[in-house]
Design an enzyme around this catalytic site. Structure first.
Site, PDB file in Angstrom:
ATOM      1  N   THR B 156       0.863  -1.197   0.000  1.00 21.64           N
ATOM      2  CA  THR B 156       0.000   0.000   0.000  1.00 21.64           C
ATOM      3  C   THR B 156       0.895   1.240   0.000  1.00 21.64           C
ATOM      4  O   THR B 156       1.263   1.732  -1.057  1.00 21.64           O
ATOM      5  CB  THR B 156      -0.963   0.008   1.196  1.00 21.64           C
ATOM      6  OG1 THR B 156      -0.232  -0.179   2.402  1.00 21.64           O
ATOM      7  CG2 THR B 156      -2.004  -1.087   1.056  1.00 21.64           C
ATOM      8  N   LYS B 182       4.556  -6.967   3.229  1.00 24.11           N
ATOM      9  CA  LYS B 182       4.259  -5.548   3.015  1.00 24.11           C
ATOM     10  C   LYS B 182       4.122  -4.882   4.373  1.00 24.11           C
ATOM     11  O   LYS B 182       3.766  -5.527   5.374  1.00 24.11           O
ATOM     12  CB  LYS B 182       2.992  -5.354   2.184  1.00 24.11           C
ATOM     13  CG  LYS B 182       1.689  -5.770   2.828  1.00 24.11           C
ATOM     14  CD  LYS B 182       1.010  -4.786   3.734  1.00 24.11           C
ATOM     15  CE  LYS B 182       0.761  -3.459   3.098  1.00 24.11           C
ATOM     16  NZ  LYS B 182       0.043  -2.564   4.098  1.00 24.11           N
ATOM     17  N   THR B 193       2.206  -9.356  13.894  1.00 26.00           N
ATOM     18  CA  THR B 193       2.932  -9.081  12.661  1.00 26.00           C
ATOM     19  C   THR B 193       2.321  -8.022  11.759  1.00 26.00           C
ATOM     20  O   THR B 193       1.646  -7.132  12.226  1.00 26.00           O
ATOM     21  CB  THR B 193       3.039 -10.384  11.863  1.00 26.00           C
ATOM     22  OG1 THR B 193       1.738 -10.930  11.839  1.00 26.00           O
ATOM     23  CG2 THR B 193       3.957 -11.355  12.520  1.00 26.00           C
ATOM     24  N   GLU B 280       7.573   4.550   7.310  1.00 22.75           N
ATOM     25  CA  GLU B 280       7.155   5.833   6.740  1.00 22.75           C
ATOM     26  C   GLU B 280       8.143   6.936   7.118  1.00 22.75           C
ATOM     27  O   GLU B 280       8.351   7.218   8.299  1.00 22.75           O
ATOM     28  CB  GLU B 280       5.732   6.160   7.189  1.00 22.75           C
ATOM     29  CG  GLU B 280       4.718   5.248   6.480  1.00 22.75           C
ATOM     30  CD  GLU B 280       3.298   5.386   6.981  1.00 22.75           C
ATOM     31  OE1 GLU B 280       2.392   4.930   6.270  1.00 22.75           O
ATOM     32  OE2 GLU B 280       3.089   5.933   8.075  1.00 22.75           O
ATOM     33  N   ASN B 403       1.560  11.235   6.867  1.00 18.53           N
ATOM     34  CA  ASN B 403       0.387  10.983   7.696  1.00 18.53           C
ATOM     35  C   ASN B 403      -0.451  12.202   8.045  1.00 18.53           C
ATOM     36  O   ASN B 403      -1.550  12.054   8.569  1.00 18.53           O
ATOM     37  CB  ASN B 403       0.818  10.282   8.982  1.00 18.53           C
ATOM     38  CG  ASN B 403       1.226   8.862   8.705  1.00 18.53           C
ATOM     39  OD1 ASN B 403       0.431   8.077   8.222  1.00 18.53           O
ATOM     40  ND2 ASN B 403       2.476   8.530   8.970  1.00 18.53           N
ATOM     41  N   SER B 408      -6.538  11.189   4.319  1.00 18.82           N
ATOM     42  CA  SER B 408      -6.446   9.783   3.898  1.00 18.82           C
ATOM     43  C   SER B 408      -7.719   9.387   3.169  1.00 18.82           C
ATOM     44  O   SER B 408      -8.736  10.054   3.245  1.00 18.82           O
ATOM     45  CB  SER B 408      -6.248   8.892   5.102  1.00 18.82           C
ATOM     46  OG  SER B 408      -7.336   9.007   5.971  1.00 18.82           O
TER      47      SER B 408
END
Lengths: 408, 408
Positions: B156, B182, B193, B280, B403, B408
């Protein structure tokens, strides 16, 4: 104090003097700066004291000694050093604090354990004893300063001076509280605090003062966070000179005990909010209201998980009603929650109820709310009666700029 | 995949095919984008499966059903949807997952609980059933895709595709593992995870596969963090087709069990590091080595407190050897520590030992180390034998930009 003032800054209030309290500020020169950086507060004999301190196990000698000293219940002086926290400096740091206590104790002819010291600033550099000694010598003969002077002098990365005041009726007397605080980053007091000082002329027993401060702390300083990082030096002290002449508040059943505790809570709430409003890089003040948790403590932990979430804080910075990030933060809090009973709102408008986005959700009022400076997030866990409110600020480029773009 | 590639990006490795595994990718159109976003993996009959999942209590239906399904030990298909996490979507979200399971189960003539579904992307929007159905129909007849296609298709906000491979000798056979993952933000898996998939031709019992994956998880995925935010959808699944023809690994005493577990750990460690390297805004990869704690678990919690500290992460971003912030983070971890036994170093050079800055501390090698891309922080608690390594990235303007700077 920094140059760029927080957009959330409040003007410094008119703080009444407190009989029995004298404040002086000088420049000890702990850093290479022109401003005053040493605050000396003299307290009349018989002043009661109470305190709450950081739970960081790597705390400074100031915190260790303060925690010890507060147990005997009385104070004659407070010294606050700005520019050097003296934390993680081993025996040399401890010697520096003890030297200050000795110097002031000798001057006042008071027991050493009635001298309280706080230091704030860089970690890992022993406080220079010579600068402290010369600074205190100068402070002992300096002209009295204002509360605002003191509030500025205890500050470090703060962008505005912070104070609060309240009164309470105790029997036939009105007692007054005046208080100052500093703090901007490394703020997640969790059961403790930052550097805050409350002064009152009320006549209060040390035991009740401690009981009231500890209770109030749980709903104020322990419910704020800027960056989830708990300082090594957090301290809030309350000093009561007794000069108001009220019938002494001995315990929670005494006349005026509730009124005094309410005034103390008001002052501490205001101070804690001011710290958040001066949070490093803060552009928005955020209140997270959690209800329906299994207990108040659980609600507070859920609130802190939301308030410490970088993704929630950046969403608010971006004026984005990203309630999915709030769901995520509730779920990671480690507290009882049921996804399918959870409701999330912003500014009084529900976005999701009972685990699903609302079919008729109109984002217009939420979008308007998020453009403001004061943001409210409502979370209903749907399991019980526990509730709490936690306060924080958004996470912005300003935080990164302050903490990464230069060498400390 | 985003446009600006992480400076820590690694080239996609040559991943061998795994006999019994066929991968196909198509565009279901979950978002308005041109890229493929649905990955379909068909697994030969008899494939063993194991899984670890997020502990976020607000987890998605995909996670709930996956956790249930993994218990029966076998898998025939995996479907990964990118662009919509389907989390917090109530019964409609669950229906969407069940529809996918039914569709693939009918096509394969396999039990429904052998069909595994993952979804990643925005929270709170039910996965569109029509798009999923059409996408799967197309996938069932699409040409086989490469591992790199699949690694890109499950991504993503990832900026590069991530894979790892290893082999292990089991008796007289060599077994192969090929794996993709990913993840970039909302990364703090804590005992669970993100979306990662390991495929092997080894013949392994489901019970041993689960035991090995759970153990490896504790030292790999559970030891990374980007932003302390634990996703609602984290999933790692391991699939073993058995086509290598080795004597089956039934349990930890079987021939080759150790070699297989070591290969699994190598692959999972590489995958977890790749996620951090695509964190990020990441500019630096940070390994936090904690020794001398009272237990390994305590060391890991201290490591995570350091790795999650915004002040430590911004200091590294600023190439600032601010070990005082590391002291603060150790102290707030809630674990046993003694300030006066604590030692802190960077890149193998001690800055402070036994609670004090080193008198002869030379910052030159530390400053040089901090200018690099791979940073090491060493912390010796000085109390016991517990140790752990935790991996994270720095906190930069890039994180805020990703962010907060857009909706978003």
């Amino acid at each position: 104090m920094s140059d760029a003032v927080s957009p959330l800054a409040a003007p410094f209030p008119v703080l009444p003097p407190i009989e029995g309290v004298t404040v002086r500020t000088v420049r000890a020169g702990y850093k290479n700066w022109g401003r005053t950086d040493l605050t000396y507060v003299e307290l009349v004999e018989g002043t009661a004291v109470a305190g709450v301190f950081t739970r960081n196990v790597c705390c400074s000698s100031e915190v260790e000694l303060g925690r010890q000293n507060v147990a005997q219940g009385h104070a004659r002086a407070l010294i606050v050093n700005a520019g050097n926290s003296n934390a993680f400096t081993g025996y040399r740091g401890r010697e520096a604090v003890e030297a200050i206590m000795d110097q002031v104790s000798a001057h006042l002819g008071a027991p050493r354990e009635q001298v309280f010291v706080s230091s704030t600033g860089v970690i890992g550099v022993p406080l220079p004893k010579d600068k402290a000694r010369a600074g205190i010598e100068a402070a002992l003969v300096a002209a009295p300063a204002t509360w605002e002077d003191a509030a500025r002098t205890i500050g470090t990365t703060d962008t505005f001076p912070k104070g609060a005041t309240a009164t309470a009726v105790v029997g036939d007397k009105t007692v007054t509280l005046s208080a100052i605080i500093k703090g901007s980053g490394m703020i997640a007091p969790d059961m403790a605090t930052m550097l805050g000082y409350v002064f009152t002329d009320a006549d209060v027993s040390p035991a009740f003062l401690q009981q009231a401060l500890s209770a109030v702390n749980l709903r104020t300083f322990s419910c704020i966070t800027v960056d989830s990082d708990t300082s090594t030096s957090d301290t809030v002290l309350a000093f009561a000179t007794g000069k108001a002449g009220n019938v002494r508040i001995e315990n929670e059943n005494s006349t005026g005990a509730d009124a005094f505790a309410a005034a103390l809570e008001q002052v501490c709430r205001e101070l804690s909010h001011l710290v958040v409003k001066d949070g490093e890089g803060a552009q928005k003040f955020i209140a997270v209201h959690v209800s329906g948790a299994v207990s108040d403590a659980s609600a507070r932990r859920i609130g802190l998980a939301i308030a410490n979430s970088p993704l929630v804080k950046t969403a608010i910075a971006g004026e984005d009603a990203n309630w999915g990030r709030v769901v995520m933060a509730v779920g990671k809090a480690g507290e009882p929650a049921d996804r399918d009973r959870l409701s999330i709102g912003f500014g009084g408008t529900w976005a999701a109820r009972d685990g699903q986005p609302l079919a008729d959700y109109d984002e217009t009022p939420v979008a308007a709310h998020l453009k403001g400076r004061e943001i409210s997030i409502e979370v209903d866990i749907g399991l019980g009666d526990g509730q709490a409110t936690v306060w924080t600020c958004d996470l912005t480029h300003g935080y990164i700029a302050i903490n990464a773009d230069y060498r400390s």
